[in-house]
Design an enzyme around this catalytic site. Structure first.
Site, PDB file in Angstrom:
ATOM      1  N   ASP A   1     -46.537 -24.525 -23.214  1.00 29.73           N
ATOM      2  CA  ASP A   1     -45.849 -23.232 -23.131  1.00 29.73           C
ATOM      3  C   ASP A   1     -45.241 -23.024 -21.749  1.00 29.73           C
ATOM      4  O   ASP A   1     -45.464 -23.822 -20.831  1.00 29.73           O
ATOM      5  CB  ASP A   1     -46.800 -22.081 -23.505  1.00 29.73           C
ATOM      6  CG  ASP A   1     -48.151 -22.147 -22.804  1.00 29.73           C
ATOM      7  OD1 ASP A   1     -48.285 -22.897 -21.812  1.00 29.73           O
ATOM      8  OD2 ASP A   1     -49.078 -21.443 -23.236  1.00 29.73           O
TER       9      ASP A   1
ATOM     10  N   GLU B   1     -50.178 -15.561 -29.707  1.00 30.01           N
ATOM     11  CA  GLU B   1     -51.017 -14.362 -29.644  1.00 30.01           C
ATOM     12  C   GLU B   1     -51.583 -14.030 -31.023  1.00 30.01           C
ATOM     13  O   GLU B   1     -51.089 -14.522 -32.047  1.00 30.01           O
ATOM     14  CB  GLU B   1     -50.172 -13.184 -29.132  1.00 30.01           C
ATOM     15  CG  GLU B   1     -49.592 -13.380 -27.726  1.00 30.01           C
ATOM     16  CD  GLU B   1     -50.620 -13.196 -26.604  1.00 30.01           C
ATOM     17  OE1 GLU B   1     -51.839 -13.268 -26.860  1.00 30.01           O
ATOM     18  OE2 GLU B   1     -50.180 -12.993 -25.456  1.00 30.01           O
TER      19      GLU B   1
ATOM     20  N   HIS C   1     -55.932 -16.595 -28.030  1.00 29.44           N
ATOM     21  CA  HIS C   1     -54.658 -17.312 -28.133  1.00 29.44           C
ATOM     22  C   HIS C   1     -54.815 -18.778 -27.745  1.00 29.44           C
ATOM     23  O   HIS C   1     -55.647 -19.139 -26.912  1.00 29.44           O
ATOM     24  CB  HIS C   1     -53.530 -16.622 -27.357  1.00 29.44           C
ATOM     25  CG  HIS C   1     -53.579 -16.684 -25.867  1.00 29.44           C
ATOM     26  ND1 HIS C   1     -53.404 -15.579 -25.071  1.00 29.44           N
ATOM     27  CD2 HIS C   1     -53.733 -17.715 -25.015  1.00 29.44           C
ATOM     28  CE1 HIS C   1     -53.457 -15.926 -23.800  1.00 29.44           C
ATOM     29  NE2 HIS C   1     -53.659 -17.218 -23.743  1.00 29.44           N
TER      30      HIS C   1
ATOM     31  N   ASN D   1     -58.220 -13.390 -25.790  1.00 30.53           N
ATOM     32  CA  ASN D   1     -58.002 -12.796 -27.128  1.00 30.53           C
ATOM     33  C   ASN D   1     -57.888 -13.870 -28.210  1.00 30.53           C
ATOM     34  O   ASN D   1     -57.506 -13.569 -29.340  1.00 30.53           O
ATOM     35  CB  ASN D   1     -56.742 -11.916 -27.119  1.00 30.53           C
ATOM     36  CG  ASN D   1     -55.474 -12.708 -26.817  1.00 30.53           C
ATOM     37  OD1 ASN D   1     -55.524 -13.926 -26.660  1.00 30.53           O
ATOM     38  ND2 ASN D   1     -54.348 -12.020 -26.734  1.00 30.53           N
TER      39      ASN D   1
HETATM   40  C1  GLP Z   1     -52.598 -18.931 -20.564  1.00 30.46           C
HETATM   41  C2  GLP Z   1     -51.902 -20.124 -21.205  1.00 30.46           C
HETATM   42  C3  GLP Z   1     -52.787 -20.791 -22.192  1.00 30.46           C
HETATM   43  C4  GLP Z   1     -54.153 -20.982 -21.556  1.00 30.46           C
HETATM   44  C5  GLP Z   1     -54.818 -19.651 -21.379  1.00 30.46           C
HETATM   45  C6  GLP Z   1     -56.186 -19.712 -20.720  1.00 30.46           C
HETATM   46  O1  GLP Z   1     -52.074 -17.732 -20.991  1.00 30.46           O
HETATM   47  N1  GLP Z   1     -50.656 -19.785 -21.822  1.00 30.46           N
HETATM   48  O2  GLP Z   1     -52.202 -22.007 -22.593  1.00 30.46           O
HETATM   49  O3  GLP Z   1     -54.943 -21.787 -22.366  1.00 30.46           O
HETATM   50  O4  GLP Z   1     -53.991 -18.770 -20.695  1.00 30.46           O
HETATM   51  O5  GLP Z   1     -56.067 -19.833 -19.329  1.00 30.46           O
HETATM   52  P1  GLP Z   1     -57.287 -20.029 -18.356  1.00 30.46           P
HETATM   53  O6  GLP Z   1     -57.690 -21.455 -18.489  1.00 30.46           O
HETATM   54  O7  GLP Z   1     -56.730 -19.730 -16.998  1.00 30.46           O
HETATM   55  O8  GLP Z   1     -58.361 -19.101 -18.763  1.00 30.46           O
END
Ligand code: GLP
Length: 257
Positions: free
Chosen positions: A79, A155, A150, A148
């Site tokens: 992403d 989402e 995702h 949440n």
């Molecule tokens: C972001 C990314 C995701 C990622 C998630 C968790 O929003 N778009 O791909 O897996 O958050 O991030 P973190 O590892 O910093 O908790």
């Protein structure tokens, strides 16, 4: 010591709980290394976030030590934010350069990151999917999980049939990035993300989660109903998924030990 708990129902996700931060990084890096050993030009879907940074450091070290080479590996990022120049300090492109690509021997021609600043975003999404199909899909997709539920930027409510698309980011997902941007107001409102069907098309999937703030959603994703309200629950439908967790992230799972 690594614990292999919560084996779950037949064919469901395997769960590995790492006993330390170091072990978490090693277990995650081992999954990637196994792919490269199996096929030097393997195709990887790769995540950003705080969770995979130690995996990237471990892989970078192994590459420096001559244990593995990314020279032929193809990568696709999950992403990106919409509207940022690639070199923006908080873009996922910058993250990948800083945490990984500048430390390994990858050919940047084999690196694919969703283009969040394309003039025609819809067209860019179609092309991204076409590029994934052209290399035969992912051998391994590595991903984190949002608080949440995702996966990538899919989402809650996203269709399991979704392909790469533009999304409106939830307030919570934007808040998670506020410090990187110097305030919530500066976090883009939209992202571009692989869809859930894009991710489920991978031959193997690894989901990484760390920390007590992920414990509840990890339990929902693994042991709750399969529902679009918890995008990561879609992984229960895939035949080859491994969750690599630290102990706090595994603390709400039922049935272990
Ligand atoms: C972001 C990314 C995701 C990622 C998630 C968790 O929003 N778009 O791909 O897996 O958050 O991030 P973190 O590892 O910093 O908790």
């Amino acid at each position: 010591m690594t614990e292999h708990l919560f084996a779950g129902r037949r064919g469901g996700p395997q769960v590995i709980v790492a006993g330390s931060e170091r072990e978490f990084a090693v277990l995650a890096a081992d999954k990637v290394q196994r792919e490269i050993r199996g096929r030097a030009d393997c195709v990887l879907a790769v995540p950003t976030g705080n969770t995979p940074t130690t995996m990237y450091a471990e892989l970078s070290q192994r590459c420096r030590d001559g244990e593995l080479s990314f020279a032929e590996v193809r990568t696709f990022n999950l992403d990106e934010f919409v509207g940022l120049p690639g070199d923006h300090r908080a873009s996922f492109e910058t993250y990948m350069m800083q945490n990984f690509f500048t430390h390994i021997d990858i050919d940047m021609a084999n690196v694919h990151i969703p283009n969040g600043h394309a003039a025609n975003l819809e067209q860019a999404c179609v092309e991204f999917e076409r590029n994934i199909a052209a290399v035969g899909g992912f051998d391994l997709a590595v991903m984190g999980i949002g608080a949440n539920g995702h996966i990538a930027f899919n989402e809650p409510g996203t269709s399991f049939d979704s392909r790469t698309h533009v999304v409106t980011l939830s307030e919570g997902s934007r808040e998670a990035h506020a410090s990187a941007f110097g305030g919530l107001q500066r976090v883009p409102l939209e992202g571009v993300t692989m869809g859930i069907a894009t991710l489920l098309g991978a031959r193997r999937i690894v989901l990484l989660a760390k920390g007590a703030d992920k414990a509840d959603i990890v339990a929902h994703a693994l042991q709750g109903p399969v529902t679009a309200e918890v995008p990561a629950s879609a992984l229960q439908r895939h035949q080859n998924v491994t969750f690599i967790l630290d102990q706090p992230a595994a603390s709400q799972l039922v049935g272990g030990q």
